[in-house]
Design a protein around this motif. Sequence first.
Motif, PDB file in Angstrom:
ATOM      1  N   UNK A  83       0.844  -1.202   0.000  1.00  0.00           N
ATOM      2  CA  UNK A  83       0.000   0.000   0.000  1.00  0.00           C
ATOM      3  C   UNK A  83       0.877   1.250   0.000  1.00  0.00           C
ATOM      4  N   UNK A  84       1.449   1.512  -1.166  1.00  0.00           N
ATOM      5  CA  UNK A  84       2.208   2.750  -1.397  1.00  0.00           C
ATOM      6  C   UNK A  84       2.119   3.067  -2.878  1.00  0.00           C
ATOM      7  N   UNK A  85       2.184   4.359  -3.216  1.00  0.00           N
ATOM      8  CA  UNK A  85       1.846   4.801  -4.566  1.00  0.00           C
ATOM      9  C   UNK A  85       2.620   4.055  -5.657  1.00  0.00           C
ATOM     10  N   UNK A  86       3.926   3.849  -5.468  1.00  0.00           N
ATOM     11  CA  UNK A  86       4.742   3.235  -6.522  1.00  0.00           C
ATOM     12  C   UNK A  86       4.303   1.817  -6.844  1.00  0.00           C
ATOM     13  N   UNK A  87       3.664   1.158  -5.873  1.00  0.00           N
ATOM     14  CA  UNK A  87       3.297  -0.245  -6.071  1.00  0.00           C
ATOM     15  C   UNK A  87       2.186  -0.401  -7.101  1.00  0.00           C
ATOM     16  N   UNK A  88       1.414   0.659  -7.329  1.00  0.00           N
ATOM     17  CA  UNK A  88       0.292   0.523  -8.260  1.00  0.00           C
ATOM     18  C   UNK A  88       0.774   0.275  -9.687  1.00  0.00           C
ATOM     19  N   UNK A  89       1.945   0.823 -10.038  1.00  0.00           N
ATOM     20  CA  UNK A  89       2.487   0.599 -11.384  1.00  0.00           C
ATOM     21  C   UNK A  89       2.845  -0.872 -11.559  1.00  0.00           C
TER      22      UNK A  89
END
Length: 269
Positions: free
Chosen positions: A153-159
């Motif tokens: 659950x951190x922004x970079x993981x969505x990519x």
Amino acid sequence: MQTWAIANQKGGVGKTTTTVALGSLLAAAGERTLLIDMDPHASLSGYIGVEGGTHGSVYDLFGTSGNAIPLPVRTLVHATRWDRLSVLPASAAMITLDRQLGTRAGQGLVLSQALAELAPDFDHVLLDCPPTLGVLMVNALAASDRLVVPTQTEALALAGLERMLRSLSMIERSRGRPLPRTIVPTLYDARTHASRACLAQLREQYGDSVSEAVIPTDTQIREASAAGIPLASWPAAKRGGMAYRQLLDELRLPAREASVASSARDAAA
Ligand SMILES: Nc1ncnc2c1ncn2[C@@H]1O[C@H](COP(=O)(O)OP(=O)(O)OP(=O)(O)O)[C@@H](O)[C@H]1O
Ligand SMILES: [Mg+2]
């Protein structure tokens, strides 16, 4: 036999931790469970304490140039110190498989064929995948009934999640049947805005594909892994243990519903 792949094309999101946690909970619940380490870095093998370098590994299932005759899968499966929990380890040689096999036809179903031989021995197989799309990931997804995608659950993981889901669509087209997926939020820290915002975005974007269970950051999970003890045998990981139990209940629901439906059909027949 139910086979689940645990995969994400981003590193360090909790794939290995999730595989060992779910596997140990399944085994503790009475299911004969096999963990397969599909990652050449062999973190799962190290965690469980079975090294593929000395025992043979997933590498030996493939008929590569250096090892023309694949080994029978049963000779590569090892019992662990924990009841009903077995492991098929990884080894560093697996990193050469993509180069050795190239585009050789028929190499995508090697694992499926091996698992067919093991079907009488196990109720559940969990595949800990590498973070790269290559012959190992393709084999894992081709052999699976469900894909579990741990997502930090951190922004970079969505990519990384997007990349994983694109690879999945490609593989679904080639296998000709859908692969149900569950996105599992991991390393969640409710005190940080970044974690909360990312969880909200995951739920908004992926809806029902995201598990209700959210795996918190729990230092005891790291302690258990450092001690080489699976989560089901590490009572100190209370919050992490509870979250993984909840996740397992959710993941088993579709199989239970199918079995209730088939008993209802049998009763009606
Ligand atoms: N819920 C958690 N709480 C605390 N630490 C965690 C949690 N989940 C994983 N970790 C720790 O984070 C690190 C990365 O986890 P893990 O090895 O499971 O990720 P991975 O996705 O398999 O990584 P890789 O891509 O390198 O294979 C490990 O040190 C692990 O102990
Ligand atoms: Mg890993």
